[in-house]
Scaffold this active site. Structure first.
Site, short mmCIF file in Angstrom:
data_model
loop_
_atom_site.label_atom_id
_atom_site.label_comp_id
_atom_site.label_asym_id
_atom_site.label_seq_id
_atom_site.Cartn_x
_atom_site.Cartn_y
_atom_site.Cartn_z
N ASP A 1 15.54 49.83 -15.29
CA ASP A 1 16.75 49.77 -16.03
C ASP A 1 17.11 51.01 -16.98
OD1 ASP A 1 19.28 48.24 -16.76
OD2 ASP A 1 18.10 47.27 -18.38
N HIS B 1 21.56 57.53 -9.51
CA HIS B 1 20.60 58.04 -8.73
C HIS B 1 21.49 59.49 -7.99
CE1 HIS B 1 21.71 55.54 -4.93
NE2 HIS B 1 23.12 55.93 -5.67
NI NI Z 1 25.08 55.48 -5.13
#
Ligand code: NI
Length: 258
Positions: A203, A138
């Site tokens: 995932d 992320h």
């Molecule tokens: Ni992080």
């Protein structure tokens, strides 16, 4: 004041032997034996002199004298479930609070990750918690902030190409077990639902780029909890989703309940 005490034990033939290692668990798994953990909580006023709500040795004694023999008897019976086991343990302990205290709740770990909880005040309801994992990349970044503001707010977590975590997700369901089967929801059904509707969608993904759930949503651990909650809520009937907790690292988790 609330006090939690954990007693670790294996179910085997060494009941009655001297306590040699309560950290690793007593009775010791001297062979290959089921290993369980009971977490009990009590509340009460700390004694003004000793400063304790109760002597933790009193909780240990109750669990060792009552719970371990009871579980040792029940665990080998056919049709025993985690739910029926925690119900039996709680019903047996409930009339015997340690002096000066009241029980709050009990949680029995049948594996390090799967546990069954029961609260003194809601005795027909069982909580079931299971943990799952997923790995994802992320980038913490808000389109509404300037690049400089994003850098100063999120630091290295704003790295343009992202970074990764091994996330742990704990899902807790609650409800009344089915009187015939003794289970709230079959564990394989519980796991299949979480896997299908949450884990497989997250995932080995880049949350910002691969997951439409995070379009316009900063993939903070708090927002991951929110997304997982939305993915799972109302999927476990007749059980109810009670809590979602996500660890981003062993040092950080976020959770929401109810
Ligand atoms: Ni992080």
């Amino acid at each position: 004041m609330r006090l939690m005490r954990e007693v670790r034990f294996s179910v085997g033939p060494s009941v009655g032997s001297p306590i040699t290692n309560s950290w690793g668990g007593w009775p010791t798994a001297s062979n290959v034996q089921p290993y369980l953990v009971l977490r009990s909580r009590v509340d009460g006023e700390p004694d003004p002199v000793t400063g304790v709500v109760c002597n933790i040795a009193a909780i240990d004694r109750l669990v060792r004298e009552r719970t371990i023999p009871l579980v040792s008897r029940l665990v080998h019976q056919p049709r025993v479930t985690g739910e029926t086991l925690i119900q039996a343990v709680a019903a047996d302990l409930r009339p015997h609070p340690p002096a000066g205290t009241q029980w709050i709740d009990w949680r029995l770990f049948v594996t390090p990750y799967l546990s069954y909880g029961l609260t003194r005040g809601a005795f027909t309801m069982i909580d079931v918690s299971q943990q799952f994992e997923f790995s994802a990349s992320h980038r913490l970044h808000c389109d509404g902030l300037s690049d400089e503001e994003n850098r100063s707010t999120f630091g290295k977590c704003n790295n343009p190409n992202g970074h990764g975590h091994n996330y742990v997700v704990e899902v807790t369901l609650t409800g009344e077990p089915d009187p015939l089967s003794g289970v709230l929801l079959p564990v394989d059904q519980f796991e299949h639902t979480v896997r299908k509707h949450a884990i497989e969608k997250l995932d080995h993904k880049h949350l910002n780029h691969d997951c439409p759930e995070f379009a316009g949503l900063n993939p903070s651990v708090e927002n991951i909890v929110r997304v997982v909650w939305r993915m799972l809520v109302d999927r476990f009937a007749p059980a109810v989703l009670k809590r979602v907790r996500v660890w981003e690292t062993p040092k950080t988790f976020a959770e929401c309940e109810g």
